[in-house]
Write an enzyme that holds these catalytic residues in place. Structure first.
Site, PDB file in Angstrom:
ATOM      1  N   TYR A 145       0.835  -1.211   0.000  1.00 26.36           N
ATOM      2  CA  TYR A 145       0.000   0.000   0.000  1.00 26.36           C
ATOM      3  C   TYR A 145       0.867   1.256   0.000  1.00 26.36           C
ATOM      4  CZ  TYR A 145      -3.770   3.191   1.367  1.00 26.36           C
ATOM      5  OH  TYR A 145      -4.681   4.218   1.401  1.00 26.36           O
ATOM      6  N   ASN A 174      -6.264   9.013   8.463  1.00 25.24           N
ATOM      7  CA  ASN A 174      -7.339   8.097   8.910  1.00 25.24           C
ATOM      8  C   ASN A 174      -8.719   8.753   8.901  1.00 25.24           C
ATOM      9  OD1 ASN A 174      -4.699   7.287  10.151  1.00 25.24           O
ATOM     10  ND2 ASN A 174      -5.933   5.510  10.744  1.00 25.24           N
ATOM     11  N   ARG A 186     -10.346  -2.104  10.438  1.00 27.08           N
ATOM     12  CA  ARG A 186      -9.691  -0.923  11.009  1.00 27.08           C
ATOM     13  C   ARG A 186     -10.176  -0.647  12.425  1.00 27.08           C
ATOM     14  NH1 ARG A 186      -9.064   2.806   5.686  1.00 27.08           N
ATOM     15  NH2 ARG A 186     -10.945   1.722   5.076  1.00 27.08           N
ATOM     16  N   SER A 189     -13.950   0.901  12.898  1.00 29.24           N
ATOM     17  CA  SER A 189     -15.019  -0.045  12.536  1.00 29.24           C
ATOM     18  C   SER A 189     -14.981  -1.275  13.445  1.00 29.24           C
ATOM     19  CB  SER A 189     -14.927  -0.431  11.062  1.00 29.24           C
ATOM     20  OG  SER A 189     -13.604  -0.766  10.721  1.00 29.24           O
ATOM     21  N   GLY A 207      -2.003  -0.180  23.239  1.00 24.73           N
ATOM     22  CA  GLY A 207      -2.955   0.875  22.864  1.00 24.73           C
ATOM     23  C   GLY A 207      -2.378   2.285  22.990  1.00 24.73           C
ATOM     24  N   PRO A 272       2.686   2.043  12.479  1.00 23.22           N
ATOM     25  CA  PRO A 272       3.232   3.344  12.882  1.00 23.22           C
ATOM     26  C   PRO A 272       2.911   3.682  14.346  1.00 23.22           C
ATOM     27  CG  PRO A 272       2.217   3.502  10.726  1.00 23.22           C
ATOM     28  CD  PRO A 272       1.878   2.147  11.257  1.00 23.22           C
TER      29      PRO A 272
HETATM   30  N1  UDP Z   1      -5.965  -1.205  15.877  1.00 24.61           N
HETATM   31  C1  UDP Z   1      -6.394  -1.699  17.098  1.00 24.61           C
HETATM   32  N2  UDP Z   1      -7.432  -2.588  17.105  1.00 24.61           N
HETATM   33  C2  UDP Z   1      -8.069  -2.992  15.988  1.00 24.61           C
HETATM   34  C3  UDP Z   1      -7.650  -2.475  14.737  1.00 24.61           C
HETATM   35  C4  UDP Z   1      -6.599  -1.567  14.736  1.00 24.61           C
HETATM   36  O1  UDP Z   1      -5.843  -1.360  18.163  1.00 24.61           O
HETATM   37  O2  UDP Z   1      -8.998  -3.805  16.099  1.00 24.61           O
HETATM   38  C5  UDP Z   1      -4.855  -0.241  15.867  1.00 24.61           C
HETATM   39  C6  UDP Z   1      -3.792  -0.520  14.824  1.00 24.61           C
HETATM   40  O3  UDP Z   1      -2.807  -1.395  15.337  1.00 24.61           O
HETATM   41  C7  UDP Z   1      -3.234   0.878  14.597  1.00 24.61           C
HETATM   42  C8  UDP Z   1      -4.430   1.783  14.812  1.00 24.61           C
HETATM   43  O4  UDP Z   1      -5.378   1.012  15.546  1.00 24.61           O
HETATM   44  O5  UDP Z   1      -2.235   1.174  15.526  1.00 24.61           O
HETATM   45  C9  UDP Z   1      -5.077   2.269  13.552  1.00 24.61           C
HETATM   46  O6  UDP Z   1      -5.300   1.157  12.743  1.00 24.61           O
HETATM   47  P1  UDP Z   1      -6.209   1.236  11.452  1.00 24.61           P
HETATM   48  O7  UDP Z   1      -6.183  -0.127  10.834  1.00 24.61           O
HETATM   49  O8  UDP Z   1      -7.531   1.830  11.759  1.00 24.61           O
HETATM   50  O9  UDP Z   1      -5.478   2.301  10.508  1.00 24.61           O
HETATM   51  P2  UDP Z   1      -3.964   2.528  10.060  1.00 24.61           P
HETATM   52  O10 UDP Z   1      -3.062   1.529  10.735  1.00 24.61           O
HETATM   53  O11 UDP Z   1      -3.968   2.366   8.588  1.00 24.61           O
HETATM   54  O12 UDP Z   1      -3.671   3.907  10.501  1.00 24.61           O
END
Ligand code: UDP
Length: 311
Positions: A145, A174, A186, A189, A207, A272
């Site tokens: 990606y 985001n 994500r 959701s 977290g 990240p």
């Molecule tokens: N994340 C989480 N629980 C979930 C899904 C994602 O704690 O059920 C975390 C994930 O590890 C990341 C953050 O939430 O640190 C955002 O993840 P997301 O997939 O929404 O977006 P992206 O990583 O592309 O920013």
């Protein structure tokens, strides 16, 4: 304007199509429904000036011109898709972008490429200004990606330099809101769907990693401001209200009244650590900034998920 919206059946695309129609534009949406949903645009079907075609932009753009604007939002965007849809992401981010740029070149249309905060990778500069070149692992699980989107920016600029195509590059941070797929994978959701099912919210790691979440209507406002501006970008479009994932999970628990709490699970590779857009350029050049507080946007998202029979 007559506008081609690729990826118009997705979260941002469907909200963008609706907003374009409201302001009187004619909209042709193209989507292959790999991650978008026909139900997202079903409500637009009856509106004057709207049509949509199920097609994969990587294979071609089977819609007659001419267009005044081409907006490319087509690409699976959830980290959960980066493994199973790796080839689709690379195809859409290369051939798909090229095919859409060819349409813009043919028609003399303005071209807006949806890029991403993922071009910054796991950023070493915080918050991230557009001048930061990023810290991306080119062979990691997110690379399909991240590198596709970086390639998309390069291709967009190449068409601008070679052929004079008028381009706009948005780096989308985001984004969340109604019409997210409940099984999208994500954070927002997952948290909302889990809370409504009475399951514990799966927080990755401890977290403490952060993101800055932008409500979809704000995102669409930013994209339209960029499209109408004289600024080719790249421009960060998102919210600069940075939160840890534990904070976001706690907020969703409060909004839903869930009693199931959280469950800490393993963190994904190359996730990240923190992310927040520097919005100086967007505020100055576009006269735009996000206005929806996270609590309000999440409340609307929860309401939408609740209104579905199967969250
Ligand atoms: N994340 C989480 N629980 C979930 C899904 C994602 O704690 O059920 C975390 C994930 O590890 C990341 C953050 O939430 O640190 C955002 O993840 P997301 O997939 O929404 O977006 P992206 O990583 O592309 O920013």
């Amino acid at each position: 304007m007559r506008v081609l919206v690729a990826g118009g059946a997705g979260l941002i695309g469907s909200a963008l199509c609706a907003r374009l129609l409201e302001r009187g534009d004619e909209v042709v949406c193209v989507d292959n429904l790999v991650t978008g949903s026909a139900s997202n645009v079903a409500g637009l079907g009856g509106r004057a000036g709207f049509s949509w075609v199920e097609a994969d932009v990587a294979a071609g753009v089977p819609v007659p011109g001419a267009f005044e604007a081409v907006i490319n939002l087509a690409c699976p965007a959830s980290p959960a898709d980066f493994g199973p849809l790796a080839r689709e992401i690379l195809d859409t981010g290369s051939r798909g972008v090229a095919n859409l740029l060819e349409v813009a070149r043919r028609d003399g249309a303005r071209f807006l490429q949806a890029s991403t905060s993922e071009v910054y990778g796991d950023p070493l500069v915080h918050p991230q200004p557009e001048s930061y070149w990023g810290n991306v692992n080119p062979v990691g699980p997110r690379s399909v990606y991240d590198e596709a989107k970086r390639f998309g920016e390069a291709l967009t600029m190449a068409y601008h330099r070679l052929y004079g195509v008028e381009v706009r590059i948005a780096r989308i941070f985001n984004t969340y809101g109604p019409r997210m797929r409940p099984d999208d994978g994500r954070a927002v959701s997952n948290f909302v769907a889990q809370a409504l099912r009475g399951e514990p919210l799966t927080v990755h790691g401890d977290g403490s990693q952060s993101r800055s979440f932008c409500y979809v209507d704000d995102q669409v406002g930013g994209l339209l401001a960029l499209l109408g501006s004289g600024c080719s970008g790249p421009v960060n479009i998102g919210h600069d209200d940075e939160r840890t994932m534990l904070e976001v999970a706690t907020l969703v628990i409060e909004l839903t009244g869930s009693r199931a709490g959280v469950r800490f699970v393993e963190r994904t590779a190359d996730d990240p650590v923190r992310r927040r857009p520097d919005l100086t350029l967007a505020r100055r050049e576009l006269g735009w900034e996000p206005t929806t507080p996270l609590s309000e946007g999440l409340a609307r998202t929860v309401e939408w998920f609740r209104s579905r029979t199967d969250p």
